[in-house]
Design a protein around this motif. Structure first.
Motif, short mmCIF file in Angstrom:
data_model
loop_
_atom_site.label_atom_id
_atom_site.label_comp_id
_atom_site.label_asym_id
_atom_site.label_seq_id
_atom_site.Cartn_x
_atom_site.Cartn_y
_atom_site.Cartn_z
N GLY A 1 -31.84 -7.40 15.79
CA GLY A 1 -32.44 -7.12 14.50
C GLY A 1 -33.75 -6.35 14.67
N ASN B 1 -31.78 -0.62 0.92
CA ASN B 1 -30.88 -1.78 0.77
C ASN B 1 -31.74 -3.02 0.88
OD1 ASN B 1 -28.45 -0.52 0.54
ND2 ASN B 1 -27.67 -1.15 2.54
N PRO B 2 -31.38 -4.07 0.15
CA PRO B 2 -32.12 -5.31 0.38
C PRO B 2 -31.83 -5.82 1.80
CG PRO B 2 -30.21 -5.70 -1.05
CD PRO B 2 -30.30 -4.22 -0.83
N HIS C 1 -35.04 -13.68 7.75
CA HIS C 1 -34.70 -14.68 8.76
C HIS C 1 -35.75 -15.78 8.77
CE1 HIS C 1 -32.46 -11.10 9.83
NE2 HIS C 1 -31.70 -11.80 10.65
N THR D 1 -25.20 -15.63 6.32
CA THR D 1 -26.31 -15.26 5.44
C THR D 1 -25.95 -15.69 4.03
OG1 THR D 1 -26.98 -13.40 6.81
CG2 THR D 1 -27.58 -13.28 4.48
N VAL E 1 -26.94 -15.47 -0.02
CA VAL E 1 -27.69 -14.80 -1.09
C VAL E 1 -27.91 -15.82 -2.20
CG1 VAL E 1 -27.66 -12.97 -2.83
CG2 VAL E 1 -26.81 -12.51 -0.52
N LEU F 1 -34.71 -6.99 -6.39
CA LEU F 1 -33.76 -7.96 -6.97
C LEU F 1 -34.43 -9.32 -7.19
CD1 LEU F 1 -30.60 -7.20 -4.79
CD2 LEU F 1 -30.95 -6.59 -7.19
N SER G 1 -32.93 -11.94 -6.46
CA SER G 1 -32.28 -12.78 -5.45
C SER G 1 -32.74 -12.35 -4.07
CB SER G 1 -30.76 -12.63 -5.55
OG SER G 1 -30.39 -11.28 -5.36
N LEU G 2 -32.36 -13.11 -3.05
CA LEU G 2 -32.65 -12.68 -1.68
C LEU G 2 -31.61 -13.24 -0.72
CD1 LEU G 2 -35.64 -14.52 0.00
CD2 LEU G 2 -34.36 -15.43 -1.92
N PRO H 1 -32.99 -5.90 9.38
CA PRO H 1 -31.66 -5.31 9.41
C PRO H 1 -31.27 -5.09 10.87
CG PRO H 1 -33.25 -3.58 9.05
CD PRO H 1 -34.03 -4.88 9.19
O1 TXA Z 1 -26.15 -10.37 11.60
C1 TXA Z 1 -26.88 -9.90 10.74
O2 TXA Z 1 -26.79 -10.21 9.56
C2 TXA Z 1 -27.93 -8.87 11.20
C3 TXA Z 1 -28.90 -9.62 12.10
C4 TXA Z 1 -30.04 -8.76 12.55
O3 TXA Z 1 -29.37 -10.79 11.46
N1 TXA Z 1 -28.61 -8.29 10.08
C5 TXA Z 1 -28.01 -7.39 9.24
O4 TXA Z 1 -28.84 -6.90 8.24
O5 TXA Z 1 -26.85 -7.04 9.33
P1 TXA Z 1 -28.52 -5.61 7.35
O6 TXA Z 1 -29.79 -5.25 6.66
O7 TXA Z 1 -27.89 -4.53 8.18
O8 TXA Z 1 -27.51 -6.10 6.28
C6 TXA Z 1 -27.97 -6.86 5.18
C7 TXA Z 1 -26.93 -6.89 4.11
C8 TXA Z 1 -26.85 -5.59 3.37
O9 TXA Z 1 -25.52 -5.15 3.29
C9 TXA Z 1 -27.39 -5.96 2.00
O10 TXA Z 1 -26.81 -5.20 0.99
C10 TXA Z 1 -27.09 -7.44 1.89
O11 TXA Z 1 -27.28 -7.91 3.19
N2 TXA Z 1 -28.05 -8.12 1.00
C11 TXA Z 1 -29.33 -8.41 1.25
N3 TXA Z 1 -29.93 -8.98 0.17
C12 TXA Z 1 -28.99 -9.06 -0.79
C13 TXA Z 1 -28.98 -9.53 -2.12
N4 TXA Z 1 -30.07 -10.05 -2.71
N5 TXA Z 1 -27.82 -9.45 -2.81
C14 TXA Z 1 -26.71 -8.93 -2.22
N6 TXA Z 1 -26.66 -8.45 -0.96
C15 TXA Z 1 -27.78 -8.51 -0.26
#
Ligand code: TXA
Ligand code: MG
Length: 328
Positions: free
Chosen positions: A39, A63-64, A68, A98, A100, A117, A119-120, A144
């Protein structure tokens, strides 16, 4: 902490984990191993630190991000957990899941990390190194995957260096990320949880823990960078006011979103400058909060000064263009 000219790579021993935590607390960018993929971490409460994540990745949109945290107790200070969310957290955390959830009233995760948003996304990783880092950082870390936008997610520190050397402060080398795919994302915004992204925890395991089937959204792209489902895009924060982009000056009655102090005429409505110095990192950090304040001022139209589509300017304009598009 400015743009990292040099990126330090160090084995994840106790001293370098402490150094990485200090960098995170000071607003720096640190790549670290989780059990899924590496990450790219920053203090989730700091808008400018989070803006640097998008700048380093070269992401053309906001993107949101996943916040962690070290434990379910920490997560419950940031988000509101319904029955399903609690069941899943207790079954799979720490681990590659993860959740939300709605943001809690005292949520410290900044607007930019949440893309505006209400949410988180929260996760407690199981990697020993990630947990040690979170314990010392003593705050949620937005992260991310640690790759340039459009590239595959890194499972080795060398992959991170290949993509981000010179763009971030520090890479903690903890060897291979064992799972190799990103975490499974489940939305618990409603009573019935919704699978947003398949990942490290199988649908079968989640359904077994819940004791019932899991609704599924459209899968989205394999990298997880693109919006997962049309519904997710629609749920992005949208101001009620109309946006007038590339405005030369605000007109009478308009609120104004300036950049680099271009507006000299007063539009007699609320006027905020994303960055008086024209710094796109500062502008990105302020974007969602300022839009919300201008919207709350009650103006029907927000005049937006021209913003160069360079660096983070591209993502800022992407977001503003979406916000300006007519909605049905
Ligand atoms: O395995 C993982 O999840 C890795 C490691 C580093 O923890 N992290 C990761 O983060 O894949 P990232 O940013 O590539 O993907 C985060 C995803 C995105 O597709 C985003 O749209 C979704 O999480 N997301 C984040 N907050 C959201 C929210 N409030 N509502 C819907 N989707 C959300
Ligand atoms: Mg990714």
């Amino acid at each position: 902490m400015g743009h990292a000219a040099r990126t330090r790579l160090a084995p994840a021993d106790a001293a370098s984990v402490a150094e990485a935590a200090a960098l995170l607390r000071a607003g720096g960018l640190v790549a670290f191993p989780t059990e899924t993929v590496y990450g790219l971490g920053a203090d989730a409460a700091s808008g400018t630190a989070v803006a640097r994540i998008y700048a380093a990745k070269g992401r053309p949109s906001f993107n949101p991000l996943i916040a962690h945290v070290g434990s379910l107790a920490d997560a419950r200070r940031e988000g509101v957990f319904n029955a399903a969310a609690l069941t899943l957290a207790r079954a799979f955390w720490p681990g590659p899941l993860t959740l939300v959830v709605p943001a809690a009233p005292g949520c410290s995760v900044c607007d930019l990390a949440r893309a505006g948003l209400p949410s988180l996304a929260l996760r407690v990783p199981s990697s020993r190194i990630a947990l040690a880092l979170l314990a010392l950082a003593e705050r949620p870390i937005a992260a991310p995957s640690a790759n340039r936008s459009g590239r595959v997610s890194p499972t080795l520190a060398e992959h991170v260096m290949a993509d981000l050397d010179g763009r971030i402060d520090f890479v903690l080398d903890g060897g291979a990320a064992e799972v190799g795919v990103e975490s499974t994302i489940v939305s618990c915004l409603e009573a019935e949880p919704l699978l947003l992204r398949p990942g490290g925890i199988t649908r079968g395991a989640i359904e077994a823990a819940l004791g019932r089937p899991l609704r599924a959204a459209d899968p989205g792209d394999a990298d997880g960078e693109a919006p997962l489902a049309p519904g997710q895009l629609a749920s992005h924060y949208a101001p009620r006011a109309a946006l007038r982009l590339n405005a030369a000056q605000p007109l009478a009655g308009e609120a104004a979103l300036d950049f680099g102090h271009q507006f000299w005429r007063s539009g007699d409505g609320l006027r905020l400058d994303l960055s008086p110095d024209g710094d796109p990192i500062e502008a990105a950090a302020n974007l969602f909060g300022y839009l919300r304040r201008l919207d709350a001022s009650g103006a029907a139209v927000i005049a937006v000064a021209p913003i160069p589509r360079e660096g983070l300017g591209e993502a800022i304009m992407d977001r503003l263009t979406r916000a300006a598009a007519p909605r049905g």
